[in-house]
Design a protein around this motif. Structure first.
Motif, short mmCIF file in Angstrom:
data_model
loop_
_atom_site.label_atom_id
_atom_site.label_comp_id
_atom_site.label_asym_id
_atom_site.label_seq_id
_atom_site.Cartn_x
_atom_site.Cartn_y
_atom_site.Cartn_z
N ARG A 174 0.84 -1.21 0.00
CA ARG A 174 0.00 0.00 0.00
C ARG A 174 0.87 1.25 0.00
N PRO A 175 0.60 2.19 -0.92
CA PRO A 175 1.36 3.44 -0.90
C PRO A 175 0.90 4.35 0.24
N ILE A 176 1.82 4.70 1.12
CA ILE A 176 1.50 5.53 2.28
C ILE A 176 2.48 6.69 2.34
N LEU A 177 1.94 7.91 2.32
CA LEU A 177 2.80 9.10 2.25
C LEU A 177 2.95 9.72 3.64
N VAL A 178 4.18 9.79 4.12
CA VAL A 178 4.44 10.39 5.44
C VAL A 178 5.03 11.78 5.22
N GLN A 179 4.29 12.80 5.67
CA GLN A 179 4.77 14.19 5.56
C GLN A 179 5.40 14.60 6.89
N GLY A 180 6.70 14.83 6.90
CA GLY A 180 7.40 15.19 8.15
C GLY A 180 8.04 13.96 8.73
N LEU A 181 9.38 13.97 8.80
CA LEU A 181 10.11 12.77 9.21
C LEU A 181 10.91 13.03 10.48
N LEU A 200 6.18 6.57 0.99
CA LEU A 200 6.55 7.79 0.29
C LEU A 200 6.95 8.81 1.36
N LEU A 201 8.19 9.28 1.27
CA LEU A 201 8.73 10.15 2.32
C LEU A 201 8.79 11.59 1.85
N SER A 202 8.43 12.52 2.73
CA SER A 202 8.55 13.93 2.36
C SER A 202 8.89 14.78 3.57
N GLN A 207 18.21 16.89 4.18
CA GLN A 207 19.23 16.05 4.80
C GLN A 207 18.58 14.95 5.64
N ARG A 208 17.58 15.37 6.42
CA ARG A 208 16.88 14.42 7.29
C ARG A 208 16.18 13.35 6.46
N GLN A 209 15.59 13.81 5.37
CA GLN A 209 14.86 12.92 4.47
C GLN A 209 15.79 11.89 3.83
N ASP A 210 16.93 12.37 3.34
CA ASP A 210 17.86 11.47 2.66
C ASP A 210 18.47 10.47 3.64
N LYS A 211 18.71 10.95 4.86
CA LYS A 211 19.30 10.08 5.88
C LYS A 211 18.34 8.93 6.22
N LEU A 212 17.07 9.27 6.38
CA LEU A 212 16.09 8.24 6.71
C LEU A 212 15.91 7.28 5.54
N ALA A 213 15.86 7.84 4.33
CA ALA A 213 15.70 6.98 3.15
C ALA A 213 16.86 6.00 3.05
N ALA A 214 18.07 6.50 3.34
CA ALA A 214 19.25 5.62 3.28
C ALA A 214 19.14 4.53 4.34
N GLU A 215 18.70 4.91 5.52
CA GLU A 215 18.57 3.92 6.60
C GLU A 215 17.52 2.86 6.26
N LEU A 216 16.37 3.30 5.79
CA LEU A 216 15.29 2.35 5.52
C LEU A 216 15.59 1.52 4.28
N GLY A 217 16.23 2.18 3.30
CA GLY A 217 16.53 1.48 2.06
C GLY A 217 17.64 0.47 2.21
#
Ligand code: NAD
Length: 360
Positions: A174-181, A200-202, A207-217
């Motif tokens: 399911r696509p779930i968009l999280v606004q604010g990380l 879906l991260l926003s 910097q915060r966004q990319d860091k979380l994406a790297a961690e989760l990915g």
């Protein structure tokens, strides 16, 4: 809007007002309702256009706390404090302001207890706790971060909303968009990735966004790679998804944004998501199921409230927080039966609980 008009028109219990001359800060402690117990709520520090705007915020937030505690059926009343600062205050000036604020809270002799909120840090709360015993979440000088508890509650709320909207709460794919990380959005995104959702991260903080994406990915091919996406902040309201989870700022659901939404469900942690009372009906008319914010984001308050009562066992805390999902199941069912916004059903639930305790 001036202070006098605001106080005259408020249906709360009392407002404690103090002007801190050394820093030019207006301090408002809004005590809304004592039916269920001692007014308890966070301390917010921010700059406002006028003292009246700060008081208005405190009153709004205190009312919200009455609803939040009642919906969670915990023995606390609604209260909130606002320190309306003229600008950033740091270092020694901040420390002494917080000490004086703590003395003010202490002078109420238990009439108000407080915790962290927007603009206050765990360190600030530890400083306040040096001059008042009425700080919650402070233990041996250490503050507990409410974020992960709040995120767990939002996750339970989101599953309930998905059940109501789609018939089951399977999140895989399911696509779930999280606004604010931040403190809530990031742990929520972790829960969602673990549950197999396409997340879906926003965040405005790249910097915060990319860091979380790297961690989760990087958590392994099976878990997240290929199922994470970054959405630029400007495109959030136009991005197709099943669930939109606002976890950044308030007032994001308005007559400007609601017509653009391409989701079936809105469930997030942000306080005051509805820009106006009409926004709830607008969402309902568009067939978008909305989980009232003060219920979905009650996990941190529930955990802190229970810890105040001596419950420290994480499993017990988590089980209690997960009940947010059960409460919402009932609210969504009642709202569906009446073909109305869940906001109305939630308010009736709060009123029932306050009336029961008021009569008892
Ligand atoms: P936070 O400050 O830790 O994180 C907020 C994040 O949102 C930041 O990363 C920030 O860069 C980002 N952001 C700000 N404006 C944005 C925008 N327009 N678009 C996208 N991202 C944006 O805050 P938090 O503690 O995670 O709280 C998030 C929300 O949940 C707030 O509204 C807060 O009042 C509410 N809330 C938090 C808790 C809690 O336990 N922390 C409890 C109840 C409610």
């Amino acid at each position: 809007m001036d202070l006098q008009t605001l106080i005259e028109s408020w249906n709360g219990f009392a407002v404690v007002t103090h002007f801190d001359a050394p820093t030019g800060t207006w301090i408002f402690i809004a005590l809304h309702d004592r039916t269920l117990g001692r007014p308890t709520g966070g301390t917010r520090i921010r700059r406002y256009e006028s003292p009246a705007e700060g008081l208005n915020d405190a009153m709004h937030l205190a009312t919200g706390m009455t609803h939040k505690w009642a919906a969670a059926d915990l023995p606390y009343g609604g209260g909130k404090a606002v320190l309306a600062v003229p600008g950033p205050i740091q270092g020694e000036a901040r420390e002494s302001l917080l000490h004086r604020y703590g003395e003010l809270v202490e002078s109420l002799k238990g009439g108000f207890a407080t915790g962290e909120d927007l603009g206050t840090t765990p360190r600030d709360m530890a400083t306040i706790a040096e001059t008042t015993q009425y700080v919650i979440g402070a233990s041996q000088g250490q503050m507990t971060d409410p974020g992960p508890f709040t995120a767990r509650g939002v996750f339970a709320a989101l599953r309930s909303a998905v059940r109501a909207a789609y018939g089951d709460d399977e999140l895989t794919g399911r696509p779930i968009l999280v606004q604010g990380l931040g403190d809530v959005g990031a742990p929520l995104a972790r829960h969602l990735v673990d549950a197999g959702a396409r997340v879906l991260l926003s965040d405005t903080d790249e910097q915060r966004q990319d860091k979380l994406a790297a961690e989760l990915g990087s958590e392994g091919e099976e878990s997240a790679d290929g199922r994470l996406e970054i959405v630029p902040p400007a495109e959030v309201y136009d991005t197709p998804c099943d669930v939109f989870a606002p976890c950044a700022v308030g007032f994001v659901l308005s007559d400007q944004t609601i017509p653009r939404l391409q989701c079936r469900v809105v469930t997030g942690s942000a306080n005051n998501q509805l820009a106006s009372p009409e926004a709830a009906d607008l969402l309902h008319q568009r067939g978008i199921l909305y989980a009232p914010d003060y219920i979905a984001n009650g996990g941190g308050a529930i955990a802190f409230g229970m810890m105040e009562q001596g419950v420290d066992d994480r499993e017990i805390l988590f089980a209690r927080i997960d009940k947010i999902g059960d409460a919402l199941d009932e609210i969504f069912e009642e709202a569906a039966d009446r073909d109305e916004s869940p906001v109305r059903a939630a308010l009736r639930r709060v009123e029932r609980i306050l009336e029961r305790e008021g009569n008892g």
